[in-house]
Scaffold this motif. Structure first.
Motif, mmCIF file in Angstrom:
data_model
loop_
_atom_site.group_PDB
_atom_site.id
_atom_site.type_symbol
_atom_site.label_atom_id
_atom_site.label_comp_id
_atom_site.label_asym_id
_atom_site.label_seq_id
_atom_site.Cartn_x
_atom_site.Cartn_y
_atom_site.Cartn_z
ATOM 1 N N PHE A 22 0.855 -1.176 0.000
ATOM 2 C CA PHE A 22 0.000 0.000 0.000
ATOM 3 C C PHE A 22 0.895 1.232 0.000
ATOM 4 O O PHE A 22 2.105 1.130 0.220
ATOM 5 N N LYS A 24 1.264 3.453 2.192
ATOM 6 C CA LYS A 24 1.961 3.573 3.484
ATOM 7 C C LYS A 24 3.176 2.648 3.540
ATOM 8 O O LYS A 24 4.195 2.998 4.125
ATOM 9 N N TYR A 37 2.489 11.945 1.507
ATOM 10 C CA TYR A 37 1.668 10.799 1.100
ATOM 11 C C TYR A 37 1.047 11.058 -0.273
ATOM 12 O O TYR A 37 1.083 10.201 -1.153
ATOM 13 N N SER A 41 1.314 8.923 -3.765
ATOM 14 C CA SER A 41 0.079 8.407 -4.343
ATOM 15 C C SER A 41 -0.089 8.859 -5.792
ATOM 16 O O SER A 41 -0.461 8.067 -6.667
ATOM 17 N N TYR A 55 -2.666 -3.077 -9.490
ATOM 18 C CA TYR A 55 -3.183 -2.970 -8.123
ATOM 19 C C TYR A 55 -4.337 -3.928 -7.890
ATOM 20 O O TYR A 55 -5.001 -4.381 -8.822
ATOM 21 N N TYR A 58 -9.136 -3.151 -2.363
ATOM 22 C CA TYR A 58 -9.763 -3.659 -1.147
ATOM 23 C C TYR A 58 -10.635 -2.532 -0.613
ATOM 24 O O TYR A 58 -10.182 -1.712 0.180
ATOM 25 N N LYS A 60 -11.848 0.934 -0.600
ATOM 26 C CA LYS A 60 -11.257 2.178 -1.109
ATOM 27 C C LYS A 60 -9.739 2.194 -0.988
ATOM 28 O O LYS A 60 -9.098 3.209 -1.237
ATOM 29 N N THR A 61 -9.167 1.067 -0.602
ATOM 30 C CA THR A 61 -7.725 0.964 -0.425
ATOM 31 C C THR A 61 -7.152 0.113 -1.560
ATOM 32 O O THR A 61 -7.762 -0.850 -2.000
ATOM 33 N N TYR A 62 -5.958 0.482 -2.007
ATOM 34 C CA TYR A 62 -5.330 -0.221 -3.122
ATOM 35 C C TYR A 62 -3.955 -0.742 -2.714
ATOM 36 O O TYR A 62 -3.164 -0.024 -2.112
ATOM 37 N N GLN A 63 -3.719 -1.994 -3.098
ATOM 38 C CA GLN A 63 -2.405 -2.596 -2.886
ATOM 39 C C GLN A 63 -1.740 -2.680 -4.253
ATOM 40 O O GLN A 63 -2.309 -3.235 -5.197
#
Length: 124
Positions: A22, A24, A37, A41, A55, A58, A60-63
């Motif tokens: 991610f 982070k 950040y 991004s 990617y 998940y 609203k989160t992306y790996q």
């Protein structure tokens, strides 16, 4: 193969090392002072647009993960460098390194061995 900016390459080197992560996770790998950040991004989104990074969503989160291997990118960049600056001439590349870098005897022997192996393959 697309040539990346220095900032894009920095992120790709991190992704090649961690394999997936991610934003982070990418930021954790940066030395201090860490970039914002949002900057990381934005650069990652550009890499996604260039189809160099993929990617998994998940919510609203992306790996993110590299879609191009480090070896593939390196090979493409080296080919571009040899083409653009050395007229596709291995002789010119070897001459450059032999004149500009103090090669020790062991390195020279390894290079000679590699060139002999390459010649043998071409002769077959």
């Amino acid at each position: 193969m697309t040539t990346l900016t220095k900032a894009e390459e920095k992120i790709m080197k991190i992704l090649w090392d961690i394999e997936k992560g991610f934003i982070k996770d990418i930021l954790e790998q940066y030395p201090n002072p860490k970039p914002p950040y949002n900057s990381v991004s934005t650069i990652v989104r550009v890499l996604v647009q260039k189809e160099i990074v993929g990617y998994n969503a998940y919510g609203k989160t992306y790996q993110y993960y590299p879609m191009v291997s480090k070896e593939e990118y390196s090979k493409g960049q080296l080919s571009r460098l040899v083409s653009d600056y050395y007229n596709n001439s291995l002789k010119q590349v070897v001459n450059f390194f032999s004149e500009s870098k103090n090669l020790d005897e062991e390195e020279l022997n390894e290079v000679m061995k590699m060139l002999k192996e390459l010649k043998s393959k071409k002769d077959e």
